[in-house]
Design an enzyme around this catalytic site. Sequence first.
Site, PDB file in Angstrom:
ATOM      1  N   HIS A 354       0.947  -1.195  -0.013  1.00 37.93           N
ATOM      2  CA  HIS A 354      -0.013   0.142  -0.145  1.00 37.93           C
ATOM      3  C   HIS A 354       0.870   1.219   0.036  1.00 37.93           C
ATOM      4  O   HIS A 354       1.925   1.318   0.767  1.00 37.93           O
ATOM      5  CB  HIS A 354      -0.785   0.010   1.175  1.00 37.93           C
ATOM      6  CG  HIS A 354      -1.722   1.321   1.326  1.00 37.93           C
ATOM      7  ND1 HIS A 354      -1.736   2.112   2.451  1.00 37.93           N
ATOM      8  CD2 HIS A 354      -2.598   1.811   0.476  1.00 37.93           C
ATOM      9  CE1 HIS A 354      -2.508   3.241   2.374  1.00 37.93           C
ATOM     10  NE2 HIS A 354      -3.020   2.907   1.037  1.00 37.93           N
ATOM     11  N   SER A 355       0.599   2.270  -0.899  1.00 40.62           N
ATOM     12  CA  SER A 355       1.256   3.451  -0.921  1.00 40.62           C
ATOM     13  C   SER A 355       2.989   3.208  -1.268  1.00 40.62           C
ATOM     14  O   SER A 355       3.264   2.415  -2.021  1.00 40.62           O
ATOM     15  CB  SER A 355       1.247   4.234   0.343  1.00 40.62           C
ATOM     16  OG  SER A 355       1.455   5.636   0.090  1.00 40.62           O
ATOM     17  N   LEU A 356       3.648   3.780  -0.223  1.00 38.61           N
ATOM     18  CA  LEU A 356       5.084   3.721  -0.179  1.00 38.61           C
ATOM     19  C   LEU A 356       5.515   2.167  -0.134  1.00 38.61           C
ATOM     20  O   LEU A 356       6.460   1.891  -0.944  1.00 38.61           O
ATOM     21  CB  LEU A 356       5.749   4.289   0.690  1.00 38.61           C
ATOM     22  CG  LEU A 356       7.255   4.443   0.941  1.00 38.61           C
ATOM     23  CD1 LEU A 356       7.999   5.297  -0.267  1.00 38.61           C
ATOM     24  CD2 LEU A 356       7.906   5.229   1.935  1.00 38.61           C
TER      25      LEU A 356
END
Length: 690
Positions: A354-356
């Site tokens: 998720h995300s980074l």
Amino acid sequence: CHPFSLCRSIMSAPEQQQAQPSGPPAAASAEAPEPDAANKYEAVVPHWFYCKVTDSRERWIPFSTQDSERLEEAHASGKDKADVIVATSGGRYDVHLQKRQRVAVYWEEEVSQVRRCTWFYKGDKDNKYIPYSETFSEQLEEAYMIAVTLDEWKKKLESPSREIIILHNPKLMVHYHPVATSDDWGSAPMEQGRPRTVKRGVENIAAEIPNGEPLQIDHLVFVVHGIGPACDIRFRSIVQCVNDFRNVSLNMLQAHFKKAQEQQQIGRVEFLPVNWHSSLHSTGVDVDLERITLPSINRLRHFINDTILDVFFYNSSTYCQTIVDTVASEMNRLYQLFLRRNPGFKGGVSIAGHSLGSLILFDLLTNQKVAPEDEERGREGSRTTSSTRGAEQVKEILKTLELSEYSDVFEKEKMDRQALFLCTEKNLKEMGIPLGPRMKLLHYISSKRETQALVIRGSRRVTNPTLPLSQVSANYPQLIYKPTIFFAFGSPIGMFLTVRGVKRINPSYSLPTCKGFFNIFHPFDPVAYRIEPMIVPDVEFEPMLLPHHKGRKRMHLELKEGLTRMSVDLKNNLLGSLRVAWQSFTRAPLPAVEAADAEPSAEKQTETKPEEAPEAAKEEASTINVGMLNGGHRIDYVLQEKPIESFNEYLFALQGHLCYWESEDTVLLVLKEIYQTQGITLDQPLPGSQ
């Protein structure tokens, strides 16, 4: 003291006189004749609970039915005399029976108290039922048994904390808090105060008891979080968010894979969280940051230090190494531990970020090395397929350059794309290619080489010539398994690659050890970026719309499309009517009547044709060639926003970035793609799905 003697000692005198004719309690319970049906005693069925402490508040949560039965079986067989360990919650927690403790297996978590529960009272704060201690529950049960057998009620018991419990009748049992402590003369606590309801047996407290999870595990997925310690809008940890994701997956399996479950073809998918934030911030960097942080707007600065700065840490060579080492070593550790606890596991492993976290995984995957024997085996196994694919690619190149007439020549020479790019002018001349076509081919080859040079520019450590690695100098560890699929949720991979100087991803590029890649995002997610336009930059097309898990588009999207079509039709009709009116003024009366009959249909046809193009474009979008990053299949998938979210994109932007953990549509895509690798499909294909 014996519970019944305790009960008798605090009974009133008239009650004792009524109770005496019934004989001694032991004799009554052991030697009494068969009681009437109304007075028949049935032993209470215990259920096991564990205590979860959040914000210094205790909450007693029931184990699943199958876990409670397993614990009760171990308890009944006398195993609690030794330190026996019982696996619960799908093997993610162990219960130490003798210590009455619940311990997390795969991650660090506070130990929870475990209790075998039979009697409960209603709490003050949230009206939830709280179990009595096992010892006091046994005393209550024995007093209840005697009351039922002898039909003697109004019995009182005093709890260890000097609280009064009165058994009025089988349906009415109350618990009194003492209003004040005993006085100097040691008088018994009074019954005044707000009475609490007392219940016997878990079936009487309306507790939500899950059935349990399938024992068979078909696939393992590691989930890596993004920036900061909190992963959703409620500031919950990665463990809690992945728990939600797992629970949604169990619901989706029951709803969409029911046939496969009934035929026992599938069990479930296990999702395990991977935490790297705590390791990064235990390096002492927080102390260094605190020293230089300004004292104003303290909370905001602390939030930035704890979350936003993780992006900068990842772009630092020192801390990037810490992050990738932590993620890789943690996934390897979890994989080995999982195999030890599940020796019969034969399924595959996928990873999700998720995300980074998705960027960290992408950089790790681009730096994985294929073992020499696997590479050789892969070459042998895919020789025929790669050669046919390479030949098709050469045909496409020749078609693009309008040189299709020479396809037979290249096919005769068994020329694939790689061989074509190695050709010199001398080679082409020897093949009998005339000067003009030779120049076209050589120009095409040189331009493609320049594109590849742009793609790998700026990379310090290059092991794959078709895609850049991180600009940060880091030694990327190797995973001890080959992921089946990589899922990215709300991912900034496309943005980071662009910032690193990557203009285009080679269509023939694929991750060295992972052949599947899905980029899933919410339309309002401010952190998410697309991948497909970097592979096919010259064609504009929409991402794949994820079908709703209930099998259709959301109502507001259908309404929006309907209104759009209606407005287009109204506009077309209005323009047609205006044209007809104008022509009726400028032409003779009789021809004007003819025009009024003929023009609307003609105008309607000309105007509606352009509106049909988007539909055709949508059909073509699903079949467009987006390279080999996902094995030739589509990569970008967009969720459908909820009706309330469509009112204001900015208001729901943050929620859009944190919505994936409880998104049924996201979970269903993950399950569909995982089980598709095993030849298992949905009960009913969803409309619009690939």
